[in-house]
Design an enzyme around this catalytic site. Structure first.
Site, PDB file in Angstrom:
ATOM      1  N   GLY A 160       0.813  -1.207   0.000  1.00 22.54           N
ATOM      2  CA  GLY A 160       0.000   0.000   0.000  1.00 22.54           C
ATOM      3  C   GLY A 160       0.847   1.258   0.000  1.00 22.54           C
ATOM      4  O   GLY A 160       0.562   2.222  -0.717  1.00 22.54           O
ATOM      5  N   TYR A 161       1.897   1.228   0.802  1.00 17.74           N
ATOM      6  CA  TYR A 161       2.804   2.378   0.872  1.00 17.74           C
ATOM      7  C   TYR A 161       3.479   2.596  -0.475  1.00 17.74           C
ATOM      8  O   TYR A 161       3.568   3.725  -0.967  1.00 17.74           O
ATOM      9  CB  TYR A 161       3.839   2.141   1.965  1.00 17.74           C
ATOM     10  CG  TYR A 161       4.765   3.304   2.210  1.00 17.74           C
ATOM     11  CD1 TYR A 161       4.374   4.374   3.006  1.00 17.74           C
ATOM     12  CD2 TYR A 161       6.048   3.336   1.649  1.00 17.74           C
ATOM     13  CE1 TYR A 161       5.222   5.451   3.237  1.00 17.74           C
ATOM     14  CE2 TYR A 161       6.903   4.403   1.877  1.00 17.74           C
ATOM     15  CZ  TYR A 161       6.484   5.452   2.672  1.00 17.74           C
ATOM     16  OH  TYR A 161       7.324   6.519   2.890  1.00 17.74           O
ATOM     17  N   ALA A 162       3.961   1.508  -1.086  1.00 17.66           N
ATOM     18  CA  ALA A 162       4.629   1.632  -2.380  1.00 17.66           C
ATOM     19  C   ALA A 162       3.675   2.182  -3.434  1.00 17.66           C
ATOM     20  O   ALA A 162       4.040   3.056  -4.229  1.00 17.66           O
ATOM     21  CB  ALA A 162       5.180   0.272  -2.813  1.00 17.66           C
ATOM     22  N   SER A 164       1.014   4.043  -2.933  1.00 20.50           N
ATOM     23  CA  SER A 164       0.688   5.437  -2.634  1.00 20.50           C
ATOM     24  C   SER A 164       1.833   6.368  -2.994  1.00 20.50           C
ATOM     25  O   SER A 164       1.608   7.480  -3.495  1.00 20.50           O
ATOM     26  CB  SER A 164       0.317   5.591  -1.161  1.00 20.50           C
ATOM     27  OG  SER A 164       1.440   5.427  -0.302  1.00 20.50           O
ATOM     28  N   LYS A 165       3.064   5.944  -2.754  1.00 20.97           N
ATOM     29  CA  LYS A 165       4.193   6.810  -3.057  1.00 20.97           C
ATOM     30  C   LYS A 165       4.488   6.849  -4.561  1.00 20.97           C
ATOM     31  O   LYS A 165       4.994   7.856  -5.082  1.00 20.97           O
ATOM     32  CB  LYS A 165       5.424   6.377  -2.266  1.00 20.97           C
ATOM     33  CG  LYS A 165       5.301   6.653  -0.768  1.00 20.97           C
ATOM     34  CD  LYS A 165       5.071   8.132  -0.469  1.00 20.97           C
ATOM     35  CE  LYS A 165       5.041   8.422   1.023  1.00 20.97           C
ATOM     36  NZ  LYS A 165       4.898   9.858   1.322  1.00 20.97           N
TER      37      LYS A 165
END
Length: 256
Positions: A160-162, A164-165
């Site tokens: 999810g972080y990847a 989003s970034k």
């Protein structure tokens, strides 16, 4: 105008999200040292007496605190309404707020995915649209996103972080494409491996920590203060011809 004067932010008002600690706090203090008054917002920022408030006020600049959970869409819109009412002119927006949740992709639950995307991506878009439209109307403004090495890489156990970034990198360019001609510079800073809360799990894992450090040409983990200069630069007239750029502050990681 001399080159040093181009870095001055005197008379400017900067809104910095995720400013309670870490990179966001260092960004807020640096902008104040360069002359800007600071509007700070974080999910748990104290209304008075925070460390970031003390450091900003020590520079002689003003500080106004807000508290907002960027994972709550209703709260976000409430914050936007309040801050725009209190500060009709916001010259600088630093989108630093974010979260990270670690679970292998095969077990990564919807709840984790939804929370990270809402905080790191959706809220960033909404806030930038609502603050940025006023900049466009005035014909001037600076927007800086906090991207990541995972704007370029996939990472491990943080899908999810990847995602989003990666989106932050695209949003930086999308806003820049539309707003550069209206005098609004939109850029991003991509931190490498920095000693903050977000990387505590990595630093507490000897195997991961050693492998990461071995790849960083600078030979050290970054510190929040490493973002002071890049932030002031991108928010100043010295960066007036930069638009849609993602500035790496990573100790050389991506060049390895």
């Amino acid at each position: 105008m001399s080159i040093l004067n181009k870095f001055s932010l005197e008379g400017k008002t900067a809104l910095v999200t995720g400013c309670k600690r870490g990179i966001g706090k260092a960004m807020a203090v640096a902008l104040a040292e360069a002359g800007a008054d600071i509007i700070g917002v974080s999910a748990s920022l104290e209304s008075e007496g925070s460390a970031v408030e003390a450091e900003v006020k020590a520079t002689g600049k003003n500080f106004k605190a807000y508290q907002c959970d960027f994972g709550d869409r209703k709260a976000l819109y409430g914050f936007i309404k309040a801050v725009k009412s209190d500060f009709p002119v916001i010259d600088i927006l630093v989108n630093n707020a974010g979260t990270i949740l670690r679970t292998p992709a095969a077990e990564h639950p919807d709840e984790m995915w939804d929370k990270v995307i809402e905080v790191n991506q959706n809220a960033q878009f909404i806030l930038t649209r609502e603050i940025g439209k006023e900049m466009v109307a005035r014909g001037s403004g600076k927007v800086v996103f906090t991207a990541s090495l995972l704007t370029f890489q996939g990472g491990i156990t943080v899908p999810g972080y990847a995602a989003s970034k990666g989106a932050i990198g695209q949003l930086t360019m999308a806003f820049a494409n539309e707003w550069a001609g209206s005098g609004v510079n939109v850029n991003a800073i991509a931190p490498g491996y920095i000693s903050t809360d977000n990387t505590e799990a990595l630093r507490n894992n000897p195997e991961r920590a050693n492998s990461i450090l071995a790849r960083i040409p600078a030979g050290r983990w970054g510190q929040p203060e490493d973002f002071a200069g890049p932030t002031v630069f991108l928010c100043s007239e010295a960066a007036s011809y930069m638009s849609g750029s993602i500035m790496l502050v990573d100790g050389g990681w991506m060049g390895r």
